[in-house]
Design an enzyme around this catalytic site. Structure first.
Site, short mmCIF file in Angstrom:
data_model
loop_
_atom_site.label_atom_id
_atom_site.label_comp_id
_atom_site.label_asym_id
_atom_site.label_seq_id
_atom_site.Cartn_x
_atom_site.Cartn_y
_atom_site.Cartn_z
N LYS A 57 0.85 -1.20 0.00
CA LYS A 57 0.00 0.00 0.00
C LYS A 57 0.88 1.25 0.00
CE LYS A 57 -1.86 2.88 2.66
NZ LYS A 57 -1.78 4.06 1.76
N GLU B 288 9.13 1.11 11.20
CA GLU B 288 10.24 2.04 10.98
C GLU B 288 9.61 3.43 11.03
OE1 GLU B 288 12.37 4.58 9.83
OE2 GLU B 288 12.42 3.80 7.78
N CYS C 261 13.66 10.21 7.54
CA CYS C 261 13.63 9.77 8.94
C CYS C 261 15.04 9.74 9.54
CB CYS C 261 12.95 8.41 9.06
SG CYS C 261 13.58 7.22 7.90
N GLU D 279 9.93 15.76 15.38
CA GLU D 279 10.44 15.52 14.03
C GLU D 279 9.83 16.57 13.10
OE1 GLU D 279 9.20 11.96 11.74
OE2 GLU D 279 11.33 11.70 11.33
#
Ligand code: TXE
Length: 449
Positions: free
Chosen positions: A152, A227, A261, A351
């Site tokens: 997906k 992750e 990331c 983040e």
């Protein structure tokens, strides 16, 4: 219908029908039907099919790179590198098919064997920042282990996933083995997470959605690999090659417009070298070429969307020591930005996922480790020093899954990649990823000895 935009121009480049829960169920059924034959295929034949897919990715490299650049806004040279890596990933896992196997264990009264069994149908949910690359990191080991998959892609970036699905069929991978399901995360993503016939979810995305994937998977005791986000530290000691560290730091946080990331978004500098380093870093940041992603000289493109730019801009108001140039016409542009901060400031804790770096001074080695670890995340990081023993001490002390010394790289096809703490768990890439897509079966045979 989902309208797909080019983030550099805001032009519509495609319309993709969003799948429904019923579509998701049909696709899981197709993957389930394809599973027995795919797990039974001779290892050499499975490897050959993965090698063919790798070859087709190479053959269509330029087309895939351009598609990725237009859909994500990333510089074409980056897309070329990522597509080349995708081929390398499939070659690597073609080679892994017959090298990941069981063992015989000495026991009394018989023989004990272990087998590596595939899990069944696995759901792979990927984000928009490295769409085809991250898809391949999961597809490679999942298929090599004999699972069938439902991939997906993210709502904003489905195009290379769809093309990869077509190439898999062209490579001769049987229908139903590699399925692509574009659609909304909260609808079809969620359905995969809860589906009783999906054995595992391999997920890359935000920590928030990662949490909900973990909770949703609990109902069926599904395996999960997560992750998630990061807030990695780039630690620069005073004895380091400051010129090299400063030349490398901009790419480590402004690469992919900071939507990475592994971005080293906290730059920790030993106080005695702080002023000199900041001077060098500002100079190097001013040289980052921001502009048309299709120009081979470009190093940074736009952000993925208007909403995302809104979020990123909320971190770049205070204590700015550098703000670069960015186009101001159409497109979701945001300039490279350096801010001075403490580790308690929001820009150092959350983040940002944009080209904004927090500069933080530290006093000594212990202070550097304390600040680096003072975050809920633990994905990557760097250490710059000429003292080898110090590099090793700090590398051991920093709570993170991937570290580099005198380098800002994180990802290599043959080496394990993944997080500590709230950056997730499970490992991608290398042979470690094969463990996450297989189950160990133990068989004991009594021999009457
Ligand atoms: O990610 P989401 P978004 C971080 C980064 C970014 C923030 C938001 O900080 O600003 O996340 O990005 C699917 N069940 N990262 O909103 O929502 C979704 O369709 C199942 C870090 O794009 O986590 C997409 O395919 N699936 C990161 C994928 O999850 C669901 C990369 C990721 O989307 C779902 C991207 C649900 N309920 C963002 N909801 C990294 N680690 O690199 C959404 N999805």
């Amino acid at each position: 219908m989902t309208v797909v935009l080019n983030p550099a121009t805001e032009e519509e480049i495609a319309e993709i029908p969003g799948a429904s829960v019923e579509d998701a169920d049909l696709i899981v059924q197709a993957a389930r039907r394809a599973f027995p034959a795919w797990r039974a295929i001779a290892p050499a034949d499975r490897a050959r099919l993965l090698r063919r897919l790798a070859g087709l990715v190479e053959e269509h490299g330029e087309e895939l790179a351009l598609l990725e650049t237009r859909n994500v806004g990333k510089p074409i040279q980056d897309s070329r590198g990522e597509v080349a890596m995708v081929a390398e990933v499939f070659y690597f896992y073609a080679g892994a098919v017959d090298k990941h196997h069981g063992e015989t264990i000495p026991v009394a009264g018989g023989v004990d064997l272990t087998f590596r069994e595939p899990l069944g149908v696995v759901g792979l949910i990927v984000p928009w920042n490295f769409p085809i690359a991250i898809a391949s990191w999961k597809l490679g080991p999942a298929l090599a282990c004999g699972n069938t998959v439902v991939l997906k892609p993210a709502e904003l970036t489905p195009l290379t996933a769809v093309r990869l699905g077509e190439l898999a069929l062209e490579a001769g991978i049987p229908v139903g083995v590699l399925n692509v399901l574009p659609g909304s995360g909260s609808v079809v993503g969620q359905r995969l997470v809860e589906h009783p016939d999906v054995a595992k979810i391999g997920f890359t995305g935000s920590t928030e959605v990662g949490r909900s994937v973990m909770a949703g998977a609990a109902g069926t005791i599904k395996r999960v690999t997560l992750e998630l986000g990061g807030k990695s530290a780039n630690i620069v000691f005073a004895d380091a090659d400051l010129e090299a560290a400063a030349a490398s730091a901009p790419v480590a946080v402004f690469g992919n417009a900071g939507q990475d990331c592994c971005a080293r978004s906290r730059i920790l500098v030993e106080r005695s070298a702080y002023d000199r380093f900041v001077e060098l870093l500002v100079e190097a940041s001013g040289e980052v070429r921001v502009g048309d992603p299709e120009d081979a000289a470009t190093q940074m493109g736009p952000l993925i969307s208007a909403d995302h730019r809104e979020k990123v801009s909320s971190y770049a108001d205070d204590n700015v020591v550098f703000r670069g140039n960015a186009p101001s016409d159409r497109g979701f542009w945001f300039p490279c930005t350096l801010v001075e901060a403490t580790n308690e400031d929001r820009v150092a804790r959350e983040e940002v996922f944009g080209p904004v770096a927090a500069l933080i001074p530290f006093e000594d080695e212990d202070d550097a480790v304390r600040i680096a670890n003072d975050t809920p995340y633990g994905l990557s990081g760097s250490i710059w020093t000429r003292d080898g023993a110090q590099a090793l001490r700090v590398a051991r002390a920093v709570e993170t899954g991937v570290l580099s010394v005198n380098s800002n790289t994180s990802v290599r096809v043959a080496t394990p990649f993944g997080g500590f703490k709230q950056s997730g768990f499970g490992r991608e890439l290398g042979m470690h990823a094969m463990d996450g897509y297989s189950e160990v079966k133990n068989v004991y045979i009594a021999t009457g000895e």
